[in-house]
Design a protein around this motif. Structure first.
Motif, PDB file in Angstrom:
ATOM      1  N   PRO A 226       4.549   0.153   9.125  1.00  0.00           N
ATOM      2  CA  PRO A 226       3.705   0.984   8.250  1.00  0.00           C
ATOM      3  C   PRO A 226       2.470   0.219   7.779  1.00  0.00           C
ATOM      4  CG  PRO A 226       6.017   1.080   7.571  1.00  0.00           C
ATOM      5  CD  PRO A 226       5.914  -0.014   8.590  1.00  0.00           C
ATOM      6  N   ILE A 227       1.438   0.958   7.457  1.00  0.00           N
ATOM      7  CA  ILE A 227       0.166   0.340   7.062  1.00  0.00           C
ATOM      8  C   ILE A 227       0.320  -0.658   5.922  1.00  0.00           C
ATOM      9  CG2 ILE A 227      -2.113   0.845   6.068  1.00  0.00           C
ATOM     10  CD1 ILE A 227      -2.008   3.495   7.718  1.00  0.00           C
ATOM     11  N   PRO A 228       1.047  -0.350   4.833  1.00  0.00           N
ATOM     12  CA  PRO A 228       1.135  -1.313   3.735  1.00  0.00           C
ATOM     13  C   PRO A 228       1.817  -2.622   4.120  1.00  0.00           C
ATOM     14  CG  PRO A 228       1.818   0.880   3.006  1.00  0.00           C
ATOM     15  CD  PRO A 228       1.720   0.922   4.501  1.00  0.00           C
ATOM     16  N   ASP A 229       2.570  -2.611   5.216  1.00  0.00           N
ATOM     17  CA  ASP A 229       3.320  -3.808   5.621  1.00  0.00           C
ATOM     18  C   ASP A 229       2.597  -4.640   6.672  1.00  0.00           C
ATOM     19  OD1 ASP A 229       5.338  -2.980   3.924  1.00  0.00           O
ATOM     20  OD2 ASP A 229       6.421  -1.900   5.499  1.00  0.00           O
ATOM     21  N   ARG A 230       1.318  -4.370   6.888  1.00  0.00           N
ATOM     22  CA  ARG A 230       0.585  -5.076   7.941  1.00  0.00           C
ATOM     23  C   ARG A 230      -0.229  -6.267   7.433  1.00  0.00           C
ATOM     24  NH1 ARG A 230      -1.816   0.381  10.915  1.00  0.00           N
ATOM     25  NH2 ARG A 230       0.219   1.303  11.420  1.00  0.00           N
ATOM     26  N   GLU A 231      -0.042  -6.670   6.180  1.00  0.00           N
ATOM     27  CA  GLU A 231      -0.872  -7.728   5.622  1.00  0.00           C
ATOM     28  C   GLU A 231      -0.631  -9.078   6.304  1.00  0.00           C
ATOM     29  OE1 GLU A 231      -3.369  -7.462   3.768  1.00  0.00           O
ATOM     30  OE2 GLU A 231      -3.157  -5.546   2.757  1.00  0.00           O
ATOM     31  N   PHE A 232       0.617  -9.426   6.574  1.00  0.00           N
ATOM     32  CA  PHE A 232       0.887 -10.710   7.226  1.00  0.00           C
ATOM     33  C   PHE A 232       0.318 -10.731   8.637  1.00  0.00           C
ATOM     34  CE2 PHE A 232       4.719 -10.770   4.281  1.00  0.00           C
ATOM     35  CZ  PHE A 232       4.135 -11.651   3.388  1.00  0.00           C
ATOM     36  N   ALA A 233       0.480  -9.612   9.350  1.00  0.00           N
ATOM     37  CA  ALA A 233      -0.077  -9.524  10.703  1.00  0.00           C
ATOM     38  C   ALA A 233      -1.594  -9.612  10.664  1.00  0.00           C
ATOM     39  CB  ALA A 233       0.370  -8.218  11.361  1.00  0.00           C
ATOM     40  N   THR A 234      -2.195  -8.935   9.681  1.00  0.00           N
ATOM     41  CA  THR A 234      -3.650  -9.004   9.524  1.00  0.00           C
ATOM     42  C   THR A 234      -4.098 -10.440   9.303  1.00  0.00           C
ATOM     43  OG1 THR A 234      -3.838  -6.765   8.627  1.00  0.00           O
ATOM     44  CG2 THR A 234      -5.580  -8.317   8.046  1.00  0.00           C
ATOM     45  N   LEU A 235      -3.414 -11.145   8.414  1.00  0.00           N
ATOM     46  CA  LEU A 235      -3.826 -12.509   8.094  1.00  0.00           C
ATOM     47  C   LEU A 235      -3.685 -13.428   9.309  1.00  0.00           C
ATOM     48  CD1 LEU A 235      -4.903 -14.416   5.996  1.00  0.00           C
ATOM     49  CD2 LEU A 235      -2.566 -14.808   5.193  1.00  0.00           C
ATOM     50  N   ALA A 236      -2.643 -13.227  10.099  1.00  0.00           N
ATOM     51  CA  ALA A 236      -2.500 -14.041  11.316  1.00  0.00           C
ATOM     52  C   ALA A 236      -3.716 -13.864  12.216  1.00  0.00           C
ATOM     53  CB  ALA A 236      -1.218 -13.658  12.055  1.00  0.00           C
ATOM     54  N   CYS A 237      -4.163 -12.615  12.382  1.00  0.00           N
ATOM     55  CA  CYS A 237      -5.353 -12.353  13.201  1.00  0.00           C
ATOM     56  C   CYS A 237      -6.600 -12.944  12.567  1.00  0.00           C
ATOM     57  CB  CYS A 237      -5.544 -10.850  13.383  1.00  0.00           C
ATOM     58  SG  CYS A 237      -4.684 -10.163  14.794  1.00  0.00           S
ATOM     59  N   GLU A 238      -6.714 -12.833  11.255  1.00  0.00           N
ATOM     60  CA  GLU A 238      -7.911 -13.338  10.586  1.00  0.00           C
ATOM     61  C   GLU A 238      -7.989 -14.860  10.638  1.00  0.00           C
ATOM     62  OE1 GLU A 238      -8.671  -9.560   7.579  1.00  0.00           O
ATOM     63  OE2 GLU A 238      -7.552 -11.303   6.842  1.00  0.00           O
ATOM     64  N   LEU A 239      -6.864 -15.540  10.630  1.00  0.00           N
ATOM     65  CA  LEU A 239      -6.879 -16.988  10.836  1.00  0.00           C
ATOM     66  C   LEU A 239      -7.380 -17.326  12.239  1.00  0.00           C
ATOM     67  CD1 LEU A 239      -3.549 -18.033   9.091  1.00  0.00           C
ATOM     68  CD2 LEU A 239      -5.865 -18.586   8.347  1.00  0.00           C
ATOM     69  N   HIS A 240      -7.027 -16.497  13.188  1.00  0.00           N
ATOM     70  CA  HIS A 240      -7.539 -16.652  14.551  1.00  0.00           C
ATOM     71  C   HIS A 240      -9.065 -16.514  14.557  1.00  0.00           C
ATOM     72  CE1 HIS A 240      -7.406 -16.365  18.951  1.00  0.00           C
ATOM     73  NE2 HIS A 240      -8.175 -15.284  18.876  1.00  0.00           N
ATOM     74  N   LEU A 241      -9.592 -15.569  13.780  1.00  0.00           N
ATOM     75  CA  LEU A 241     -11.045 -15.396  13.689  1.00  0.00           C
ATOM     76  C   LEU A 241     -11.696 -16.621  13.054  1.00  0.00           C
ATOM     77  CD1 LEU A 241     -11.237 -11.666  12.505  1.00  0.00           C
ATOM     78  CD2 LEU A 241     -11.229 -12.548  14.845  1.00  0.00           C
ATOM     79  N   HIS A 252      -9.789  -5.576   4.103  1.00  0.00           N
ATOM     80  CA  HIS A 252      -9.427  -4.872   2.881  1.00  0.00           C
ATOM     81  C   HIS A 252      -9.020  -5.847   1.777  1.00  0.00           C
ATOM     82  CE1 HIS A 252      -8.653  -1.696   5.950  1.00  0.00           C
ATOM     83  NE2 HIS A 252      -9.040  -0.863   5.003  1.00  0.00           N
ATOM     84  N   ASN A 253      -8.287  -6.890   2.143  1.00  0.00           N
ATOM     85  CA  ASN A 253      -7.693  -7.809   1.174  1.00  0.00           C
ATOM     86  C   ASN A 253      -8.469  -9.119   1.192  1.00  0.00           C
ATOM     87  OD1 ASN A 253      -6.067  -9.549  -0.332  1.00  0.00           O
ATOM     88  ND2 ASN A 253      -4.184  -8.513   0.303  1.00  0.00           N
ATOM     89  N   VAL A 254      -9.500  -9.178   0.370  1.00  0.00           N
ATOM     90  CA  VAL A 254     -10.381 -10.344   0.356  1.00  0.00           C
ATOM     91  C   VAL A 254      -9.654 -11.566  -0.187  1.00  0.00           C
ATOM     92  CG1 VAL A 254     -12.480 -11.300  -0.670  1.00  0.00           C
ATOM     93  CG2 VAL A 254     -12.461  -8.942   0.191  1.00  0.00           C
ATOM     94  N   LEU A 255      -8.853 -11.381  -1.227  1.00  0.00           N
ATOM     95  CA  LEU A 255      -8.216 -12.523  -1.884  1.00  0.00           C
ATOM     96  C   LEU A 255      -7.337 -13.315  -0.929  1.00  0.00           C
ATOM     97  CD1 LEU A 255      -7.653 -14.156  -4.436  1.00  0.00           C
ATOM     98  CD2 LEU A 255      -5.807 -12.548  -4.969  1.00  0.00           C
ATOM     99  N   LYS A 256      -6.500 -12.619  -0.165  1.00  0.00           N
ATOM    100  CA  LYS A 256      -5.589 -13.349   0.720  1.00  0.00           C
ATOM    101  C   LYS A 256      -6.351 -14.079   1.812  1.00  0.00           C
ATOM    102  CE  LYS A 256      -4.998 -10.241   4.404  1.00  0.00           C
ATOM    103  NZ  LYS A 256      -6.292  -9.881   4.893  1.00  0.00           N
ATOM    104  N   LEU A 257      -7.486 -13.512   2.264  1.00  0.00           N
ATOM    105  CA  LEU A 257      -8.271 -14.188   3.286  1.00  0.00           C
ATOM    106  C   LEU A 257      -8.987 -15.405   2.703  1.00  0.00           C
ATOM    107  CD1 LEU A 257      -9.424 -14.529   6.077  1.00  0.00           C
ATOM    108  CD2 LEU A 257     -11.059 -12.687   5.590  1.00  0.00           C
ATOM    109  N   ARG A 258      -9.535 -15.284   1.499  1.00  0.00           N
ATOM    110  CA  ARG A 258     -10.188 -16.433   0.869  1.00  0.00           C
ATOM    111  C   ARG A 258      -9.191 -17.568   0.618  1.00  0.00           C
ATOM    112  NH1 ARG A 258     -15.118 -16.844   2.258  1.00  0.00           N
ATOM    113  NH2 ARG A 258     -16.612 -15.465   1.246  1.00  0.00           N
ATOM    114  N   GLN A 259      -7.996 -17.233   0.162  1.00  0.00           N
ATOM    115  CA  GLN A 259      -6.992 -18.262  -0.071  1.00  0.00           C
ATOM    116  C   GLN A 259      -6.585 -18.928   1.246  1.00  0.00           C
ATOM    117  OE1 GLN A 259      -3.924 -16.041  -2.116  1.00  0.00           O
ATOM    118  NE2 GLN A 259      -4.778 -16.527  -4.136  1.00  0.00           N
TER     119      GLN A 259
END
Length: 271
Positions: A226-241, A252-259
């Motif tokens: 489900p969409i609300p449960d995709r934050e960890f997957a999103t962060l894994a991809c964003e670390l790749h970026l 969507h979640n700026v704080l977790k990416l900045r941290q």
């Protein structure tokens, strides 16, 4: 360090947060939250682009975004306007928007002659060319495959770059977004192939924006997450970026990416 675009959807039907920020006060509060968390830009949209979205009128799209633009621009906040309609883009620039994020790659019908004159007045203006397999709101039934996708994206970017430069727009103003999820294909492996071959795109198009936040391809490979449960997957991809030094990341979640970015950078440091 990547510039982070905090997503602010002022829509009824955005796939992740539709209906949450239609009230201008709620949208402004959310914008302030994204800025406090470390967003460099607010990426503001009044027209959803997801696969089930409906087109609203130009008047309604502008009614949704105008109060937010008018509130933040005088405060020095950098606003990116996520819109593919030339009239809305024009109004946005006149109101102080300094980045236009176009999911059609500036192919939607309408007169765009204003872009060249406006960019002369505002040389800091950025134009983000996004690739989509159908050059419009995300749709299913794409013919892209993992084997074809990079060549197709490169060809699209080259064509759009050529056309915009021919309109007397400097190439330095152009940024490029390969599109992800349904903008590429319902097959999640098409999006993953783009992530795997970012270096190829960066060689020719170094000014990349990539947005993977909460997208369908992440949920699909994790058992229809489900969409609300995709934050960890999103962060894994964003670390790749971050690893590939993508200059613009939309989330969507700026704080977790900045941290995560801070920890990532500390892990890379050497004495």
């Amino acid at each position: 360090m990547a510039e982070i675009f905090g997503i602010l959807n002022i829509t009824t039907d955005s796939f992740s947060d539709g209906g949450k920020f239609l009230n201008p006060d709620d949208a402004i509060n959310q914008g302030n939250k994204l800025l406090q968390e470390g967003a460099d830009w607010l990426d503001v949209s009044g027209q959803s682009s997801n696969i089930n979205a409906s087109l609203v009128s130009e008047e309604e799209e502008w009614r949704r975004v105008e109060p937010i633009i008018r509130h933040f621009v005088p405060k020095g906040v950098r606003i990116s306007l996520d819109s593919f309609r030339p009239e809305i883009q024009k109004r946005g620039i006149e109101a102080g928007v300094r980045c236009i994020n176009d999911i059609t790659g500036f192919t939607y019908e309408g007169d765009r002659d204003f872009l060249s004159s406006y960019i002369k007045k505002h040389p800091e203006l950025k134009l983000i060319i996004m690739h989509s397999h159908n050059r419009n709101i995300a749709k299913s039934k794409s013919n892209l495959t993992p084997e074809k996708v990079i060549r197709k994206v490169q060809t699209f970017f080259r064509d759009r770059r050529s056309d915009l430069v021919a309109m007397d727009i400097p190439e330095s103003a152009l940024y490029f977004d390969p599109g992800m999820g349904f903008f590429l294909s319902e097959d999640p492996m098409v999006s993953f192939r783009v992530l795997q071959e970012l270096e190829i795109l960066k060689l020719e198009f170094p000014r990349l924006m990539v947005g993977v936040s909460r997208k369908s391809f992440l949920g699909n490979v994790l058992g229809e997450l489900p969409i609300p449960d995709r934050e960890f997957a999103t962060l894994a991809c964003e670390l790749h970026l971050l690893r590939y030094k993508i200059p613009f990341i939309r989330t969507h979640n700026v704080l977790k990416l900045r941290q995560a970015e801070k920890i990532w950078n500390l892990c890379q440091e050497k004495e």
